[in-house]
Design an enzyme around this catalytic site. Structure first.
Site, PDB file in Angstrom:
ATOM      1  N   TYR A 231       1.054  -0.809   0.194  1.00 48.02           N
ATOM      2  CA  TYR A 231      -0.090   0.202  -0.159  1.00 48.02           C
ATOM      3  C   TYR A 231       0.323   0.634  -0.204  1.00 48.02           C
ATOM      4  O   TYR A 231       0.587   2.171  -1.217  1.00 48.02           O
ATOM      5  CB  TYR A 231      -0.929  -0.434   1.259  1.00 48.02           C
ATOM      6  CG  TYR A 231      -1.995   1.094   0.979  1.00 48.02           C
ATOM      7  CD1 TYR A 231      -2.907   0.958   0.849  1.00 48.02           C
ATOM      8  CD2 TYR A 231      -1.787   1.942   2.695  1.00 48.02           C
ATOM      9  CE1 TYR A 231      -3.586   1.899   0.486  1.00 48.02           C
ATOM     10  CE2 TYR A 231      -2.759   3.003   1.807  1.00 48.02           C
ATOM     11  CZ  TYR A 231      -3.938   2.648   1.486  1.00 48.02           C
ATOM     12  OH  TYR A 231      -5.113   3.819   1.134  1.00 48.02           O
ATOM     13  N   LYS A 235       0.854   4.135  -3.070  1.00 51.15           N
ATOM     14  CA  LYS A 235       0.176   5.681  -2.483  1.00 51.15           C
ATOM     15  C   LYS A 235       2.095   6.501  -2.756  1.00 51.15           C
ATOM     16  O   LYS A 235       1.264   7.600  -3.569  1.00 51.15           O
ATOM     17  CB  LYS A 235      -0.252   5.754  -1.535  1.00 51.15           C
ATOM     18  CG  LYS A 235      -1.169   5.324  -1.113  1.00 51.15           C
ATOM     19  CD  LYS A 235      -2.378   5.184  -1.843  1.00 51.15           C
ATOM     20  CE  LYS A 235      -3.299   4.943  -1.554  1.00 51.15           C
ATOM     21  NZ  LYS A 235      -4.370   5.821  -2.795  1.00 51.15           N
TER      22      LYS A 235
END
Length: 357
Positions: A231, A235
């Site tokens: 993640y 991001k």
């Protein structure tokens, strides 16, 4: 619409945070209008111009006004002029809009008369949402995006606002993840942004009114965190993509770009994650983020939205000596927050079992 929420402290002071205090200050002594009221009140009491209360209050009012003007000028230099926005003419595409923050924004715009297209692999939670057209679409699949884009163009018109909100959280250590889980996460959280922008941006450029691209990133993209390798990497890539794209779009001033880097949101995506310090790093309510995104879109502005306060200053973390960075990570608890992670799958399973979390 009620979602299971992350655990919060039950004490009466739990809602108090740095952000709440700053919000109060921003509408009181840090607001130019209020700052100038103070010397006016002193003058109404017939205070002489050279008395200490008058001098101090006027100096403070000038200082606050200059800060406000500097912020406005800085924003104009960075992002240019606004574009005209007419909600009756806007076609808003929201990925991952079947629940959480995406659905909240979709419902607001739907009720306000805008045309909204929700793209999601999950079924729309609210079947009575007004002004929303649902398209079942897996944003990891380029062919599905191309098909849905054709349908939106036919049914609703050329999209003028793209909100890339779709997200996936695995919540495992790197060595515990399957390669398929890694690929799914990176495709959902990063590559889908490339797919949707490549699909919808050309139409915005051709449009006379321009358009707006909203990128939902995360503060984790700056910090990284244990159990969030996939993640965080995605991001970080999304943030870099947005900034690079904004630089490329300078030749198209009618295209606005909004980068959103929130901290932990109280949505099912991060259900179970406990914030280590509710005063410094409070859990952010989706409605607060939605309000800022909607405000920027409505005003036709480019912007960088960071919530809560630490999310706007997180870049300074990398300026610290590495030893202080280590201490800061330990103190913040950023690497232990995912130990209680349940996530969206956990809440869905509990709902099936008839349990309340």
């Amino acid at each position: 619409m009620d979602h299971p929420r992350p655990p919060v402290r039950d004490s009466w002071w739990a809602p108090i945070s740095v952000d709440l205090l700053l919000k109060v200050l921003n509408v009181t002594i840090l607001h130019p209008f209020v700052a100038w009221i103070i010397p006016l009140c002193f003058r109404a009491e017939h205070q002489a111009w050279n008395t200490n209360p008058m001098v101090v209050s006027i100096t403070w009012a000038i200082f606050v006004t200059l800060l406000w003007m500097g912020n406005v000028i800085s924003h104009k230099i960075a992002y240019g002029m606004h574009r005209e926005v007419d909600l009756s003419e806007e076609v808003i595409v929201i990925t991952g809009g079947a629940s959480g923050l995406g659905l909240l924004i979709a419902e607001v715009y739907g009720m306000r008369g805008a045309t909204v297209a929700v793209l999601d692999i999950a079924e729309l939670e609210s079947t009575e949402a007004r002004g929303i057209t649902y398209y079942k679409c897996d944003v990891r699949d380029k062919a599905q995006i191309a098909r849905v884009a054709t349908e939106i163009e036919r049914d609703l018109g050329t999209p003028t606002v793209l909100i890339n909100n779709a997200a996936e959280v695995v919540g495992k250590k790197l060595l515990d993840m399957d390669l398929e889980e890694i690929e799914k996460s990176l495709t959902t959280n990063l590559l889908s942004h490339f797919y949707t922008i490549k699909t919808f941006l050309p139409g915005m450029i051709r449009s006379e009114t321009g358009g707006t691209i909203v990128t939902l990133s995360s503060v984790i993209g700056h910090l990284g965190a244990a159990r969030l390798t996939d993640y965080a990497a995605a991001k970080a890539g999304v943030t870099a993509l947005h900034k690079s794209l904004a630089a490329e779009l300078q030749e198209y001033p009618e295209i606005k770009t909004i980068l959103v880097t929130p901290g932990q949101l109280s949505t099912p995506l991060f259900h179970g994650v406990k914030t280590p310090n509710a005063f410094i790093a409070p859990v952010v309510e989706p409605i607060e983020v939605a309000k800022e995104i909607i405000k920027a879109i409505d005003l036709g502005l480019s912007d960088h939205i960071g919530m809560p306060l630490y999310a706007r200053w997180v870049d300074w973390y990398n300026v610290l000596p590495v030893g202080l960075q280590k201490i800061a990570r330990k103190f913040s608890g950023v690497d232990s927050g995912m130990e209680t992670f349940i996530g969206r799958r956990g809440t869905q399973q509990s709902e099936k079992n008839g349990n309340l979390i």
